[in-house]
Scaffold this active site. Structure first.
Site, mmCIF file in Angstrom:
data_model
loop_
_atom_site.group_PDB
_atom_site.id
_atom_site.type_symbol
_atom_site.label_atom_id
_atom_site.label_comp_id
_atom_site.label_asym_id
_atom_site.label_seq_id
_atom_site.Cartn_x
_atom_site.Cartn_y
_atom_site.Cartn_z
ATOM 1 N N GLY A 31 -19.637 38.085 -17.421
ATOM 2 C CA GLY A 31 -18.992 39.349 -17.796
ATOM 3 C C GLY A 31 -17.496 39.147 -17.988
ATOM 4 N N ASP A 85 -17.681 37.043 -8.911
ATOM 5 C CA ASP A 85 -18.478 37.668 -9.970
ATOM 6 C C ASP A 85 -18.055 39.129 -10.134
ATOM 7 O OD1 ASP A 85 -20.384 38.115 -11.917
ATOM 8 O OD2 ASP A 85 -22.102 37.548 -10.688
ATOM 9 N N GLY A 86 -18.374 39.706 -11.273
ATOM 10 C CA GLY A 86 -18.109 41.120 -11.521
ATOM 11 C C GLY A 86 -19.272 41.973 -11.049
ATOM 12 N N ALA A 87 -19.223 43.249 -11.372
ATOM 13 C CA ALA A 87 -20.327 44.168 -11.030
ATOM 14 C C ALA A 87 -20.259 45.368 -11.961
ATOM 15 C CB ALA A 87 -20.227 44.618 -9.580
ATOM 16 N N ASP A 88 -21.386 46.027 -12.091
ATOM 17 C CA ASP A 88 -21.419 47.250 -12.906
ATOM 18 C C ASP A 88 -21.107 48.481 -12.063
ATOM 19 O OD1 ASP A 88 -22.185 45.761 -15.130
ATOM 20 O OD2 ASP A 88 -24.228 45.696 -14.369
ATOM 21 N N LYS A 99 -25.815 45.230 -10.625
ATOM 22 C CA LYS A 99 -25.365 44.217 -11.568
ATOM 23 C C LYS A 99 -26.434 44.025 -12.650
ATOM 24 C CE LYS A 99 -23.497 40.382 -10.201
ATOM 25 N NZ LYS A 99 -22.570 40.450 -11.357
ATOM 26 N N GLU A 108 -27.270 35.313 -11.375
ATOM 27 C CA GLU A 108 -26.163 35.836 -10.554
ATOM 28 C C GLU A 108 -26.620 36.035 -9.107
ATOM 29 O OE1 GLU A 108 -23.699 38.342 -13.955
ATOM 30 O OE2 GLU A 108 -25.229 39.361 -12.789
ATOM 31 N N LYS A 126 -15.527 51.058 -11.624
ATOM 32 C CA LYS A 126 -16.828 50.608 -11.116
ATOM 33 C C LYS A 126 -17.169 51.201 -9.736
ATOM 34 C CE LYS A 126 -17.323 47.776 -14.623
ATOM 35 N NZ LYS A 126 -17.311 46.347 -14.506
#
Ligand code: A5P
Length: 238
Positions: A31, A85-88, A99, A108, A126
């Site tokens: 992402g 890491d990212g996240a939704d 995620k 992930e 988020k």
């Protein structure tokens, strides 16, 4: 993406990457925010930091290669020191996550579960008091019989929709499909997690419970770190 949002993502990424130490095995997420972290990590590597990285998607792997990061695999490094890491969506009280909007949720989650620590990098958009609402839960399912899997998801109260791209079903790096599921108004994350794990044909879900150690929330002018007291160590999850 606005200029402020871009700055916020870079700010979160820089704060997370500052925690990487020499010699670490680093899990790198997927992402746009994770890509900011790759750029920040590459800058530190250019200044002499030595790390090897395990990517969570083919896209991340090629992005990281372009930035000169040395990639490795679980064959050489079965344990990861730190994943960024990212996240939704992030539930602020628990640091539980949704995620998978990028479709990389299985890798992930595997990478996160093999990591001693996971730092999640996000901007304020988020954050949520409760997971769900207008953010659907992505679930990776087998291509064969995905319709059967979808009907079992419906029976749990979810509203599943097969993800499409350019008029065809979206296919993950593992060759599977994704169904994006609208969550009911009232639901229990732990119970749903267990129920989903029992469905034949569910490869993995984007529900990340107890995996994030910290969430760095970037803003245009700084970052704030939320810490979890409920992260389960890899040994407890095995
Ligand atoms: C990828 O599958 C997702 O889990 C991403 O981590 C998520 O979509 C965050 O992406 P952005 O940082 O681009 O919002």
């Amino acid at each position: 993406m606005t200029a402020d949002q871009d700055l916020a993502k870079r700010m979160a990424a820089a704060h997370a990457v500052a925690e990487v130490r020499d010699g670490m095995v680093v899990g790198i997420g997927s992402g746009s925010t994770a890509e900011c972290a790759i750029e920040a990590l590459a800058e530190r590597v250019a200044k002499g930091l030595r790390v090897v990285a395990i990517p969570t998607s083919e896209q991340t792997a090629s992005f990281a290669r372009r930035y000169g990061l040395e990639l490795t695999s679980f064959a050489e490094h079965p344990r990861i020191d730190l994943t960024i890491d990212g996240a939704d969506q992030v539930e602020t009280g628990t640091l539980n996550l949704i995620k998978g909007r990028g479709g990389a949720l299985f890798r992930e989650k595997l990478v996160a579960s093999a990591s001693a620590a996971m730092i999640v990098v996000v901007d304020e958009t988020k954050l949520a008091e409760r997971l769900g609402g207008n953010v659907p839960l992505p679930i990776e399912v087998t291509r064969f019989g995905w319709q059967v899997v979808a009907s079992r998801l419906s029976a749990l109260g979810l509203v599943p929709q097969l993800r499409a791209k350019a008029g065809a079903p979206f296919t993950t790096d593992g060759g599977n499909y994704i169904v994006d599921c609208v969550l009911p108004e009232r639901w229990d994350p732990a119970a749903l997690d267990l129920n989903l794990a029992r469905i034949v044909g569910v490869i993995e879900t984007g529900l990340f419970l107890g995996l994030a150690s910290k969430v760095v929330v970037g803003r245009a002018d700084g970052a704030e770190t939320l810490t979890s007291s409920v992260r389960r160590l890899p040994a407890e999850r095995d």
